[in-house]
Every structure is written in C-alpha cells, then in structure tokens.
Design a protein around this motif. Structure first.
Motif, PDB file in Angstrom:
ATOM      1  N   LEU A  99       0.826  -1.206   0.000  1.00  0.00           N
ATOM      2  CA  LEU A  99       0.000   0.000   0.000  1.00  0.00           C
ATOM      3  C   LEU A  99       0.861   1.258   0.000  1.00  0.00           C
ATOM      4  CD1 LEU A  99      -2.888  -0.894   2.494  1.00  0.00           C
ATOM      5  CD2 LEU A  99      -3.104  -0.454   0.048  1.00  0.00           C
ATOM      6  N   VAL A 100       2.017   1.186   0.646  1.00  0.00           N
ATOM      7  CA  VAL A 100       2.920   2.344   0.699  1.00  0.00           C
ATOM      8  C   VAL A 100       3.392   2.717  -0.695  1.00  0.00           C
ATOM      9  CG1 VAL A 100       5.191   3.121   1.485  1.00  0.00           C
ATOM     10  CG2 VAL A 100       3.654   1.949   3.067  1.00  0.00           C
ATOM     11  N   CYS A 101       3.742   1.716  -1.508  1.00  0.00           N
ATOM     12  CA  CYS A 101       4.333   1.992  -2.828  1.00  0.00           C
ATOM     13  C   CYS A 101       3.343   1.743  -3.952  1.00  0.00           C
ATOM     14  CB  CYS A 101       5.597   1.173  -3.033  1.00  0.00           C
ATOM     15  SG  CYS A 101       5.371  -0.611  -2.858  1.00  0.00           S
ATOM     16  N   LEU A 102       2.057   1.942  -3.679  1.00  0.00           N
ATOM     17  CA  LEU A 102       1.034   1.675  -4.681  1.00  0.00           C
ATOM     18  C   LEU A 102       1.188   2.564  -5.911  1.00  0.00           C
ATOM     19  CD1 LEU A 102      -1.272  -0.379  -4.664  1.00  0.00           C
ATOM     20  CD2 LEU A 102      -2.797   1.426  -3.888  1.00  0.00           C
ATOM     21  N   ASP A 103       1.729   3.768  -5.729  1.00  0.00           N
ATOM     22  CA  ASP A 103       1.935   4.671  -6.863  1.00  0.00           C
ATOM     23  C   ASP A 103       3.098   4.249  -7.748  1.00  0.00           C
ATOM     24  OD1 ASP A 103      -0.205   6.248  -6.212  1.00  0.00           O
ATOM     25  OD2 ASP A 103       0.965   7.666  -5.029  1.00  0.00           O
ATOM     26  N   GLY A 104       4.011   3.454  -7.214  1.00  0.00           N
ATOM     27  CA  GLY A 104       5.105   2.936  -8.012  1.00  0.00           C
ATOM     28  C   GLY A 104       6.238   3.901  -8.281  1.00  0.00           C
ATOM     29  N   THR A 105       6.302   5.045  -7.586  1.00  0.00           N
ATOM     30  CA  THR A 105       7.393   5.985  -7.796  1.00  0.00           C
ATOM     31  C   THR A 105       8.630   5.535  -7.029  1.00  0.00           C
ATOM     32  OG1 THR A 105       6.733   7.358  -5.913  1.00  0.00           O
ATOM     33  CG2 THR A 105       5.739   7.876  -8.047  1.00  0.00           C
ATOM     34  N   ALA A 106       9.783   6.082  -7.428  1.00  0.00           N
ATOM     35  CA  ALA A 106      11.037   5.693  -6.786  1.00  0.00           C
ATOM     36  C   ALA A 106      11.026   6.032  -5.301  1.00  0.00           C
ATOM     37  CB  ALA A 106      12.215   6.376  -7.483  1.00  0.00           C
ATOM     38  N   ALA A 107      10.468   7.200  -4.943  1.00  0.00           N
ATOM     39  CA  ALA A 107      10.452   7.636  -3.543  1.00  0.00           C
ATOM     40  C   ALA A 107       9.601   6.699  -2.689  1.00  0.00           C
ATOM     41  CB  ALA A 107       9.935   9.064  -3.434  1.00  0.00           C
ATOM     42  N   THR A 108       8.430   6.294  -3.209  1.00  0.00           N
ATOM     43  CA  THR A 108       7.570   5.410  -2.420  1.00  0.00           C
ATOM     44  C   THR A 108       8.152   4.003  -2.335  1.00  0.00           C
ATOM     45  OG1 THR A 108       6.219   4.923  -4.373  1.00  0.00           O
ATOM     46  CG2 THR A 108       5.495   6.727  -2.956  1.00  0.00           C
ATOM     47  N   LEU A 109       8.835   3.546  -3.378  1.00  0.00           N
ATOM     48  CA  LEU A 109       9.486   2.238  -3.318  1.00  0.00           C
ATOM     49  C   LEU A 109      10.587   2.236  -2.262  1.00  0.00           C
ATOM     50  CD1 LEU A 109       9.711   1.348  -7.111  1.00  0.00           C
ATOM     51  CD2 LEU A 109       8.355   0.159  -5.381  1.00  0.00           C
TER      52      LEU A 109
END
Length: 505
Positions: free
Chosen positions: A164-174
C-alpha cells in the motif's frame, strides 16, 4: 488437562468470521474478475458490509454477556488447540477498525474505481485486495490468543501494508516501502526470538496459560523484552520511527489513513497484551518508566519536527509518531498499589487516546489528500485558497486537530485529561509537563496549517473539484473523534470485560 475439549462461548464462531470474511472477499476478487465483474470496489463494499455486521455482532455479544467471547478452533483447548478470544478491549479495537475501514473505503471508491482491464485498473484492484487482507490481519491480531498466531497476524499485516505504501510505483515510495519492510522484518525477528524463548521455557504460547504458568525469572523477562522491542519498531515508537514519515507521507491518502490509524495500533495492542496479560507479577516500575520516557521523547521531539515540515502529509506523519508517544505513557500511569491496571484512569486515558487518535488521524490524512488534489500540491506555505476550494475538508482537518491538541469537547481532550490527572495523582509531574507541552506544540502545527489555508486565494489560482462524498467521509471520522468527548463514558464496565480481578456491576 492438555487436550481437553474447549467449551466455546455461544456465538464464538463470529470470531472466525471476523477473520475469514475479509479473506473470502479478497480471494473472490480475481475469481469475480474472470466472470467479468466490473469493479473490485463493488465486491469490497459487499465484504465490508458483511464484516461490519459480524464485528457489530461480536460487540453485542461481549457487551450483552459481560464476558469475553471465546472460540476453540477444532474444539481443543491449548496448548494442543488454538483459541480466539475477544474481551472488551478487543471488541473496541475491532469496532474502531471496522469504522475506519468502512469510511476509508467510501472515500477511496472514486479514486480506485477502475475495472481491472482499464488503465489504472490493476492499481485499483491491488488497493481493494490489500485493504481486505489488512483488515483480516488486524482482526486476527485483536482476537488471537496464541503468541505465534499473533506473529502470523503481524506478518500478514506487514505484507498488506508495505505494498500500500508503494502503490503509486514511484522511486520515492518504493524506497520508503523498502525501509518500512526492513524495520518490520527486524521487529519480526526480535519478536520471534522472544516467542522461541517462551516456548522453550513453558511449552505453550497460549496467553491464558502463560499468565498462569509464567514466573518472573531472567528468561521470561528477556523474552518479553525482545518481543516488546520488536513491536516498538513496528509501532514506530521514537527512536525506531524513521520508517514511518516517508512511508505514510508518500502513500495514497486512503492508504496513509489506514496505516496511521490502524496498522501502528496493532503492535501496540499486542504490547498491551504482553505487559498486562503475560508478564508475571507486578509490572516492573523501571521498565514502565523507560517506556514512558521514550513516549515523552516521541511527543516532544516529533512534535517539534512536525512543526518544521514544509509538506502537509509529512507534518501529519510526524504528528502520528508524536501522538503514539502518549500511548506509552500509560504503562507508568497504570501502576497503583492494590489496584488492577484496567481499573485506573491511566488505563482508560490510554485506551481512549488510542481510539480518538485513530479516528482523528484518519480524518486528517483523508482531508489532506483532498486538499492536495484540489490545489495540486500539499506545501503548507502555499495552502492559501484551500478554505474556499474544499471548505468541508478543511473543517474536518480542524475538528480532527481539536483531538490532537486536547481541546474540548473532543475525545482527545478527555483522553489527555485522564492521563494528566493520573500523572498528577501519582506524582509523575514530568509526565504532566510533557502532556501539557505536547498539547501546545500540536496546537502550533495545526493552527499553522489552518492559518495558511484560510488566507485569501492568490490571483490566478486554479483548483480542481473533489467529490462531496469523499469530503463527508473525512468529516464523519473527525466528528466521531469529537463525539468521543461528548458521550458519557463508563469505561471501567466496558474495558474490564474479560479481565480478572475486576468486579463488574
């Protein structure tokens, strides 16, 4: 005797349903997708409706009988069998989780309503499936009676929360999700080491049996210390909080709301079970003081850091770490000679703080998400015009802020007043000072946002409309946080259900 049949409570099967219903909904989503069901959201809402009814039935059974609800899986008693158990505190936690999940789902539906085959559909499908998995893990954590089963619940919770944290798939969220995963896995290792020590020492992991068998030797204290240390990392207690701000600030607003309101509460709930239900004999005052000091450090340090943030969601994330600190003050404030912990005002204040913070913080994250959608950013210094663009969302943010500040008539006011009273009566003046200063710092960062947002909009500002139903979901959570301070509280009756040593009227 070991292996004897365990008599389950009437309606005990409801505890199994509370865990299985979200799982069934999650597993049915891909099957329904093959049958060309358009939206996973529709199945998620049907699952939520059934799940809320089950949780309501659990609460009705517990309150109506005045006793804990118990279910023995397979009909066998521990240690050969596994038991599920819901006392008064478990029922409150399950009701809180169901309320937050339902309103977050209402908020998220326009945002994650795409069919799986549509652009963004897999992201939407992932959100609903993960939300259902997270809810099941939470319910298992709240009703589990076996320490290894609680470990399984924590792992399921982690594996649902991290994506859920990296649902957007951007480098920062990953990157934020990987940091969260590292802290969670370290916490799991420490917890599992403690579980292994307890099993080697007593031959059982059932909480009820451990309460009877455990005695205060070095091995027992070392095991519980390892487990609490691991859970502190999962609960983001200062200074083990470094994973939380980037994770919660980078996630989509509905995910941030669930993570802040519920995910960090599950490990704290298990710490409470270990401290009050497993730890043999009287609580160790030095250890309780150490936990309270860490909580005080979280309140002061992270409130100052929140005040200095440039982004709204980061400010709310650091505020979460600060507010979690109030929960750990409870361990010192429940020590009264000859009085069970759950009959003290410190216990009541801590539990009320847990619920009021969950509702207020979920409302804040949802409101912040709408403010960011309307303005196209969440930079605090550039929030002018938000009051006109999304007035309901800003009102919800302000109401939730009342609870964080501890102003009447919110639930946060009652919770902090009870904690302050317990600190004063016990002579812990330093805790009273920390609570007072923490309230002032919370007022500073909340009013900073409100002041900027209510300023006249600059010329040429372009805002995007948001769905009114999403604003009302945030407002409903904020109103619930305030309503906790208006309802006549009889906490000893409810929170003492299923606890030994308290005579209920």
């Amino acid at each position: 005797m070991v292996g004897d049949a365990l008599a389950s409570s009437p309606g005990g099967y409801l505890l199994v349903l509370a865990v299985l219903v979200p799982v069934i909904g999650m597993l049915a989503m891909p099957v329904m997708g093959l049958l060309r069901v358009r939206h996973a959201a529709s199945l998620a809402f049907a699952t939520i409706a059934v799940g809320v009814a089950v949780v309501g039935a659990v609460g009705w059974r517990v309150v109506g009988s005045g006793e804990a609800l118990v279910y023995g899986i397979g009909g066998w008693s521990p240690p050969l069998g596994l038991a599920l158990r819901a006392d008064g505190l478990s029922a409150v936690m399950m009701a809180m989780a169901a309320l937050v999940i339902a309103l977050v789902a209402l908020y998220a539906r326009p945002q994650f309503a795409a069919a799986e085959t549509a652009p963004g559909g897999r992201r939407a499908f992932g959100f609903w499936a993960l939300l259902m998995g997270l809810w099941s893990a939470l319910n298992l954590a709240f009703v589990g009676e076996d320490l290894f089963n609680l470990f399984v619940a924590l792992e399921l919770l982690t594996f649902a929360a991290v994506p859920l944290v990296c649902l957007d798939g951007t480098a920062a969220t990953l990157e934020a999700a990987l940091r969260y995963l590292v802290f969670a896995l370290v916490g799991s290792v420490l917890y599992l080491l403690g579980v292994a020590v307890l099993y080697a020492r007593y031959g059982t992991l059932d909480i009820g049996l451990l309460h009877e068998l455990a005695y205060p030797d070095f091995a027992t204290h070392a095991a519980i210390a390892l487990m609490i240390g691991g859970l502190m990392a999962k609960a983001a207690l200062f200074p083990l909080h470094l994973w939380l701000p980037p994770a919660h600030a980078g996630a989509p607003a509905p995910a941030s709301a669930v993570l802040s309101a519920l995910v960090v509460k599950a490990p704290f709930f298990i710490i409470v079970r270990l401290w009050f239900d497993v730890l043999p004999g009287a609580s160790h005052e030095a250890a309780a003081r150490a936990l309270a000091m860490l909580g005080a450090a979280a309140i002061l340090v992270c409130s100052v850091v929140a005040l200095r943030q440039a982004r709204l969601k980061l400010m709310i994330a650091y505020s979460t770490v600060a507010q979690v600190g109030y929960l750990f003050l409870m361990f010192q404030l429940t020590i009264e000679p000859g009085v069970p912990a759950w009959a003290t005002i410190g216990w009541t204040g801590g539990m009320l703080q847990l619920v009021s913070h969950a509702l207020a913080k979920a409302a804040m994250f949802l409101a912040a998400g709408l403010i960011a959608e309307a303005l196209g950013h969440d930079r605090i210094d550039e929030l002018a015009g938000a009051g006109r663009a999304v007035p309901v969302s800003l009102f919800a943010f302000g109401l939730a802020g009342l609870s964080l500040m501890g102003l009447p008539p919110s639930g946060g006011f009652i919770a902090k007043l009870l904690l302050l009273s317990a600190a004063t009566l016990s002579g812990a003046w330093w805790i009273a000072v920390v609570i007072s200063v923490g309230g002032l710092l919370a007022a500073a960062y909340v009013t900073r946002v409100l002041k900027r947002a209510m300023a006249p909009p600059p010329e040429g500002i372009v805002t995007s409309p948001v769905a009114r139903s999403r604003e009302l979901a945030a407002l409903a959570l904020a109103l619930c946080a305030v309503a906790l301070g208006l309802v006549p509280l009889q906490p000893f009756d409810l929170l003492a259900i299923g606890r030994a040593g308290v005579a209920l009227p």
